[in-house]
Design a protein around this motif. Structure first.
Motif, PDB file in Angstrom:
ATOM      1  N   ILE A 188      -6.273   7.582   3.989  1.00 53.00           N
ATOM      2  CA  ILE A 188      -6.944   6.488   3.273  1.00 53.00           C
ATOM      3  C   ILE A 188      -6.020   5.269   3.174  1.00 53.00           C
ATOM      4  O   ILE A 188      -6.451   4.129   3.359  1.00 53.00           O
ATOM      5  CB  ILE A 188      -7.374   6.978   1.859  1.00 53.00           C
ATOM      6  CG1 ILE A 188      -8.471   8.054   1.996  1.00 53.00           C
ATOM      7  CG2 ILE A 188      -7.854   5.812   1.001  1.00 53.00           C
ATOM      8  CD1 ILE A 188      -8.852   8.751   0.693  1.00 53.00           C
ATOM      9  N   GLY A 189      -4.732   5.511   2.894  1.00 55.97           N
ATOM     10  CA  GLY A 189      -3.780   4.401   2.769  1.00 55.97           C
ATOM     11  C   GLY A 189      -3.673   3.613   4.063  1.00 55.97           C
ATOM     12  O   GLY A 189      -3.606   2.379   4.062  1.00 55.97           O
ATOM     13  N   ASN A 196      -5.843   1.570  -8.267  1.00 56.63           N
ATOM     14  CA  ASN A 196      -5.343   2.945  -8.294  1.00 56.63           C
ATOM     15  C   ASN A 196      -6.358   3.861  -7.606  1.00 56.63           C
ATOM     16  O   ASN A 196      -7.557   3.803  -7.904  1.00 56.63           O
ATOM     17  CB  ASN A 196      -5.145   3.399  -9.744  1.00 56.63           C
ATOM     18  CG  ASN A 196      -4.058   2.592 -10.433  1.00 56.63           C
ATOM     19  OD1 ASN A 196      -3.046   2.258  -9.823  1.00 56.63           O
ATOM     20  ND2 ASN A 196      -4.267   2.266 -11.700  1.00 56.63           N
ATOM     21  N   ILE A 197      -5.858   4.694  -6.693  1.00 51.23           N
ATOM     22  CA  ILE A 197      -6.771   5.613  -5.998  1.00 51.23           C
ATOM     23  C   ILE A 197      -6.822   6.917  -6.796  1.00 51.23           C
ATOM     24  O   ILE A 197      -5.905   7.748  -6.745  1.00 51.23           O
ATOM     25  CB  ILE A 197      -6.330   5.881  -4.541  1.00 51.23           C
ATOM     26  CG1 ILE A 197      -6.025   4.571  -3.788  1.00 51.23           C
ATOM     27  CG2 ILE A 197      -7.409   6.692  -3.812  1.00 51.23           C
ATOM     28  CD1 ILE A 197      -7.173   3.600  -3.589  1.00 51.23           C
ATOM     29  N   ILE A 227      -1.649  -1.397  -4.148  1.00 54.75           N
ATOM     30  CA  ILE A 227      -2.590  -0.281  -3.987  1.00 54.75           C
ATOM     31  C   ILE A 227      -1.805   1.016  -4.212  1.00 54.75           C
ATOM     32  O   ILE A 227      -0.977   1.422  -3.384  1.00 54.75           O
ATOM     33  CB  ILE A 227      -3.212  -0.238  -2.561  1.00 54.75           C
ATOM     34  CG1 ILE A 227      -3.717  -1.625  -2.106  1.00 54.75           C
ATOM     35  CG2 ILE A 227      -4.318   0.819  -2.500  1.00 54.75           C
ATOM     36  CD1 ILE A 227      -4.893  -2.185  -2.842  1.00 54.75           C
ATOM     37  N   ASN A 228      -2.062   1.668  -5.324  1.00 56.11           N
ATOM     38  CA  ASN A 228      -1.400   2.942  -5.625  1.00 56.11           C
ATOM     39  C   ASN A 228      -2.211   4.073  -5.004  1.00 56.11           C
ATOM     40  O   ASN A 228      -3.138   4.609  -5.612  1.00 56.11           O
ATOM     41  CB  ASN A 228      -1.289   3.127  -7.140  1.00 56.11           C
ATOM     42  CG  ASN A 228      -0.177   2.299  -7.716  1.00 56.11           C
ATOM     43  OD1 ASN A 228       0.942   2.281  -7.184  1.00 56.11           O
ATOM     44  ND2 ASN A 228      -0.459   1.590  -8.794  1.00 56.11           N
ATOM     45  N   ASN A 229      -1.835   4.396  -3.776  1.00 57.93           N
ATOM     46  CA  ASN A 229      -2.600   5.377  -2.989  1.00 57.93           C
ATOM     47  C   ASN A 229      -1.834   6.682  -2.755  1.00 57.93           C
ATOM     48  O   ASN A 229      -2.455   7.729  -2.554  1.00 57.93           O
ATOM     49  CB  ASN A 229      -2.967   4.730  -1.639  1.00 57.93           C
ATOM     50  CG  ASN A 229      -3.438   5.741  -0.622  1.00 57.93           C
ATOM     51  OD1 ASN A 229      -4.586   6.171  -0.640  1.00 57.93           O
ATOM     52  ND2 ASN A 229      -2.537   6.168   0.272  1.00 57.93           N
ATOM     53  N   VAL A 235       0.874  -1.179   0.000  1.00 62.58           N
ATOM     54  CA  VAL A 235       0.000   0.000   0.000  1.00 62.58           C
ATOM     55  C   VAL A 235       0.904   1.219   0.000  1.00 62.58           C
ATOM     56  O   VAL A 235       1.597   1.495   0.989  1.00 62.58           O
ATOM     57  CB  VAL A 235      -0.912   0.029   1.251  1.00 62.58           C
ATOM     58  CG1 VAL A 235      -1.844   1.242   1.192  1.00 62.58           C
ATOM     59  CG2 VAL A 235      -1.716  -1.266   1.373  1.00 62.58           C
ATOM     60  N   ILE A 255      -6.709   1.448   4.452  1.00 64.68           N
ATOM     61  CA  ILE A 255      -6.643   0.284   3.547  1.00 64.68           C
ATOM     62  C   ILE A 255      -5.666  -0.748   4.116  1.00 64.68           C
ATOM     63  O   ILE A 255      -5.957  -1.945   4.157  1.00 64.68           O
ATOM     64  CB  ILE A 255      -6.218   0.718   2.120  1.00 64.68           C
ATOM     65  CG1 ILE A 255      -7.307   1.592   1.490  1.00 64.68           C
ATOM     66  CG2 ILE A 255      -5.912  -0.503   1.240  1.00 64.68           C
ATOM     67  CD1 ILE A 255      -6.910   2.252   0.176  1.00 64.68           C
ATOM     68  N   VAL A 269     -12.100  -1.157  -1.436  1.00 65.01           N
ATOM     69  CA  VAL A 269     -10.807  -1.686  -1.884  1.00 65.01           C
ATOM     70  C   VAL A 269     -10.658  -3.146  -1.420  1.00 65.01           C
ATOM     71  O   VAL A 269     -10.215  -4.012  -2.177  1.00 65.01           O
ATOM     72  CB  VAL A 269      -9.644  -0.805  -1.387  1.00 65.01           C
ATOM     73  CG1 VAL A 269      -8.297  -1.471  -1.663  1.00 65.01           C
ATOM     74  CG2 VAL A 269      -9.705   0.571  -2.055  1.00 65.01           C
TER      75      VAL A 269
END
Ligand code: NAP
Length: 247
Positions: free
Chosen positions: A17-18, A139-140, A88-90, A10, A21, A223
């Motif tokens: 948010i990250g 992707n976020i 997870i691209n956050n 992550v 997640i 997610v």
């Protein structure tokens, strides 16, 4: 419950948010690599919370703009956990200002972290995922990547770019068993939105049919579904998590 123990990276998992997640995936039995750039204490706290609840997590400092650092993070992940199943691209930033006042640096910083950072991570994670013939990339993005927003030309361009990157990645890697989806959160209460004035928050609120701002958990729940086996037949999609702001 998914069949095997998976590993997720992550980006920007130290805060907001990250962090939500990372916690959610960790609680779901997924090994988590919490990437951060400067907030080492927060990253450590997130990892401790996962481990304290019986999960498995490490923290890893890497600037997503820098491919060599990202590649090292992937290598460390594989050494430690043996697999990389979820990316997870956050990681993201804002440098808000009107177009006429926007400096080149404001533009470059936002595009480099929000968009090129995701490209770097996808590029580094793709080879091991292709070998496994399995992987999930999220992707976020943001609602403003779809709607646009005055004072956020750099940010909106980066988030719209992420949607194009998501669809291209989904098409290119589907045959290798890798899915790629985007989520587009609306107004979520984190450090990023903390700096906005109460007047602006109230204006947002008026336009949200569900009449509340979002929480990091609202995003993390979606997610968590998208990276589970229950979402195996979904790719190239953009999921709005915005209380109905965009419909
Ligand atoms: P946040 O609280 O400001 O957290 C940003 C995270 O990104 C931090 O963990 C930060 O790590 C990390 N980061 C920044 N630059 C980095 C870099 N170069 N390399 C690695 N990590 C980096 O933001 P947030 O609100 O949780 O937003 C998370 C994502 O959701 C962003 O992509 C944002 O654009 C998106 N989003 C947010 C909202 C919202 O309303 N909050 C809405 C739509 C989309 P360090 O602290 O260690 O630097």
């Amino acid at each position: 419950m998914d069949s095997k123990i998976k590993t997720a990276i992550v980006t920007g998992g130290s805060r907001g948010i990250g962090r939500a997640i990372a916690l959610k995936l960790g609680m779901n039995g997924i090994n988590v690599v919490i990437n951060y750039m400067s907030s080492s204490d927060e990253a450590e706290k997130t990892a401790e919370e996962i481990i304290g609840n019986g999960g498995n997590a490490i923290i890893y400092k890497a600037d997503v703009r820098n491919y060599a650092e990202v590649d090292d993070m992937l290598k460390t992940t594989l050494e430690k956990f043996g697999t990389i199943d979820i990316l997870i691209n956050n990681a993201g930033i804002t440098r808000d200002t009107l177009l006429m006042k926007m400096k080149d640096q404001d533009w470059d910083d936002v595009i480099d972290i929000n968009l090129k950072g995701a490209f770097n991570c996808i590029k580094a994670a793709t080879r091991p995922m292709m070998k496994q013939r399995e992987g999930k990339i999220i992707n976020i993005s943001s609602v403003v990547g779809v709607m646009g927003n005055a004072g956020q030309a750099n940010y909106c361009a980066s988030k719209a770019g992420l949607i194009g990157l998501t669809k291209s990645t989904a098409k290119e890697l589907a045959a290798r068993g890798i899915t790629c989806n985007a989520v587009a959160p609306g107004f979520i209460e984190t450090d990023m939105t903390e700096k906005l004035s109460e007047t602006i928050k109230e204006q947002y609120l008026k336009n949200i049919p569900l009449r509340r701002l979002g929480t990091p958990d609202d995003v993390a729940n979606v997610v968590a579904f998208l990276v589970s086996d229950n979402a195996n037949y979904i790719t190239g999609q953009v999921f709005h998590i915005d209380g109905g702001l965009v419909m």
